[in-house]
Write an enzyme that holds these catalytic residues in place. Structure first.
Site, PDB file in Angstrom:
ATOM      1  N   ASP A  23       0.799  -1.216   0.000  1.00  0.00           N
ATOM      2  CA  ASP A  23       0.000   0.000   0.000  1.00  0.00           C
ATOM      3  C   ASP A  23       0.834   1.270   0.000  1.00  0.00           C
ATOM      4  O   ASP A  23       0.350   2.345   0.347  1.00  0.00           O
ATOM      5  CB  ASP A  23      -0.916   0.012   1.217  1.00  0.00           C
ATOM      6  N   LYS A  65      -6.804  -0.093   6.301  1.00  0.00           N
ATOM      7  CA  LYS A  65      -5.606   0.180   7.097  1.00  0.00           C
ATOM      8  C   LYS A  65      -5.468   1.685   7.317  1.00  0.00           C
ATOM      9  O   LYS A  65      -5.693   2.474   6.398  1.00  0.00           O
ATOM     10  CB  LYS A  65      -4.369  -0.353   6.391  1.00  0.00           C
ATOM     11  N   GLU A 118      -3.473   0.208  13.797  1.00  0.00           N
ATOM     12  CA  GLU A 118      -2.007   0.229  13.740  1.00  0.00           C
ATOM     13  C   GLU A 118      -1.428   1.513  14.329  1.00  0.00           C
ATOM     14  O   GLU A 118      -1.197   2.480  13.605  1.00  0.00           O
ATOM     15  CB  GLU A 118      -1.526   0.081  12.293  1.00  0.00           C
ATOM     16  N   GLU A 172       1.817   2.702  15.115  1.00  0.00           N
ATOM     17  CA  GLU A 172       3.193   2.245  14.945  1.00  0.00           C
ATOM     18  C   GLU A 172       4.138   3.006  15.865  1.00  0.00           C
ATOM     19  O   GLU A 172       4.215   4.231  15.815  1.00  0.00           O
ATOM     20  CB  GLU A 172       3.637   2.420  13.490  1.00  0.00           C
ATOM     21  N   LYS A 225      -2.310  -4.433  14.120  1.00  0.00           N
ATOM     22  CA  LYS A 225      -0.985  -4.464  13.514  1.00  0.00           C
ATOM     23  C   LYS A 225      -0.017  -3.774  14.473  1.00  0.00           C
ATOM     24  O   LYS A 225       0.415  -2.648  14.243  1.00  0.00           O
ATOM     25  CB  LYS A 225      -0.986  -3.774  12.153  1.00  0.00           C
ATOM     26  N   SER A 285       2.136  -8.912   8.770  1.00  0.00           N
ATOM     27  CA  SER A 285       1.686  -7.939   7.784  1.00  0.00           C
ATOM     28  C   SER A 285       2.948  -7.200   7.359  1.00  0.00           C
ATOM     29  O   SER A 285       3.342  -6.208   7.964  1.00  0.00           O
ATOM     30  CB  SER A 285       0.655  -6.977   8.372  1.00  0.00           C
ATOM     31  N   TYR A 299       6.139   7.206   4.452  1.00  0.00           N
ATOM     32  CA  TYR A 299       5.621   6.647   3.192  1.00  0.00           C
ATOM     33  C   TYR A 299       4.184   7.052   2.993  1.00  0.00           C
ATOM     34  O   TYR A 299       3.572   7.620   3.887  1.00  0.00           O
ATOM     35  CB  TYR A 299       5.752   5.124   3.183  1.00  0.00           C
TER      36      TYR A 299
END
Length: 398
Positions: free
Chosen positions: A71, A183, A223, A225, A265, A336, A398
């Site tokens: 993605d 996501k 998620e 992170e 995630k 993932s 990203y």
């Protein structure tokens, strides 16, 4: 085929069919006087897609399979292509994505693929819809729905994730296009605090996104992170992760998100990338599983662990996943991965048509290795030197 049912609209449930049984225990006193309370205030909303959400989550969290994360935004995909000397054009992005989704037998090891919006609506170089190619492989199509990170005013040089505006209409359209899970990536930086403001903003944004996604029929991947950047040790990562996940589940509950219809995630608990003291796979597994046991309800069907924007090598990612599956736990603990699946594949391809088969074999090798790790049966034998190279990028975006 299990995935064929994913494109059938779910029957709309009456609001009275929202999760029942959430009654409140009455105090043991002789007389209780209170104002009438609407029944909806005592229930947890499951939404009109409740059954389908649970089914989708279970398919993605099926034994021996995990998620291929493909993605990356067009700009980040351009960085990937530039690393092998290719220009960032739609034709080159299409060629690479075609290579990934058309690997023969990929569905044996991959249950879901996270797509960028361009890819969800894109066809392969042969003119076949990428969504259809995935479904034929028994792979559930997913979609990245956030709009990226921006500076968080009032914080310690931290970020927040934008994209809630218009999310309901976007997720409804993505569902119609064939996506069945979503996501949303937000981040927490340990060197920058993390500040209470940044943690709360991350948790609240994830909860709103999850509630909106479920209302549109998409299983949300949650998620937050925790970035690899920093010199901190594994104990500091663990401390921050405990705080972050406590906040996340508090706000998920506040927003009436159905836990049986989500996937997580989490970043594995590791030392900072610049920490001199490294951690063995067994230690990473121990700390990560301790985090999950303390914070994650058993009703969550799948833990699709990530590796912090490709911070480890492909082999390290697989070894850590394998170690996590050596210990009993109530969840499906799987992967993932983006670069941890694609890195060697991309290098083998090099943008040359004659290398497509070799590149696809490299991706299939990594997918199979991680499938074995999900089952706790990975040994690490026969791995190439390329797959052992680290992939950490400081300040990765990203």
């Amino acid at each position: 085929m299990a995935s064929a049912s994913l494109l059938k609209p779910s029957p709309v449930l009456d609001k009275s069919e929202w999760v029942k049984g959430q009654t409140l225990r009455q105090p043991s006193v002789s007389v209780v006087r209170c104002l009438p309370v609407a029944p909806s205030a005592l229930t947890v909303r499951a939404g009109s897609y409740a059954d389908e959400l649970i089914k989708t989550a279970k398919i993605v969290a099926s034994p021996g399979r995990g998620i291929l994360a493909m993605d990356e935004s067009n700009a980040t995909c351009g960085k990937r292509l530039a690393s092998i000397g290719l220009e960032n054009t739609e034709a080159n992005r299409q060629a690479y994505r075609t290579l990934l989704v058309s690997v023969p037998g990929l569905g044996n090891y991959v249950s879901g693929a996270i797509l960028f919006e361009e890819t969800l609506y894109q066809s392969t170089v042969d003119g076949k819809k990428i969504v259809d190619v995935l479904i034929e492989q028994n792979i559930v199509p997913g979609i990245k729905v956030d709009k990226g990170l921006v500076p968080l005013a009032g914080s310690n040089d931290e970020s927040w994730c934008q994209g809630l505006d218009g999310l309901a209409s976007r997720t409804a359209a993505y569902y119609q296009q064939g996506a069945r899970f979503a996501k949303w990536r937000t981040v927490v930086s340990i060197p920058n605090g993390p500040s209470a403001l940044a943690v709360k903003e991350a948790a609240w944004g994830l909860a709103r996104y999850a509630a909106i996604s479920q209302d549109s029929g998409l299983v949300p991947i949650v998620e937050p992170e925790i970035l690899l950047d920093g010199e901190h040790g594994i104990d500091r990562t663990f401390e921050v992760a405990l705080k972050v996940w406590a906040e996340v589940f508090f706000y998920l509950a506040e927003n009436n998100v159905m836990f049986e219809g989500i996937l997580l995630k989490p970043s594995m608990v590791t030392p900072g990338a610049e920490c001199k003291e490294r951690a063995t796979p067994e230690k990473v597994a121990e700390y990560t599983l301790n985090l999950l046991r303390r914070r994650i309800p058993p009703s969550v069907p799948g833990i699709m662990a990530s590796f912090l924007s490709g911070g480890q090598s492909e082999v390290e990612a697989t070894l850590n996943l394998n170690a996590m599956n050596q210990a009993p736990n109530p969840w499906h603990v799987s992967f993932s991965y983006a670069r941890a699946l694609q890195n060697t594949c991309l290098k083998k391809w090099g943008g040359r048509p004659e290398n497509v088969k070799e590149a696809q074999e490299a991706l299939l090798t990594r997918a199979k290795a991680n499938s074995l790790a999900q089952l706790g049966k990975y040994t690490g034998e026969g791995e190439s030197e390329e797959s052992k190279q680290g992939m950490f990028v400081k300040g990765y975006t990203y």
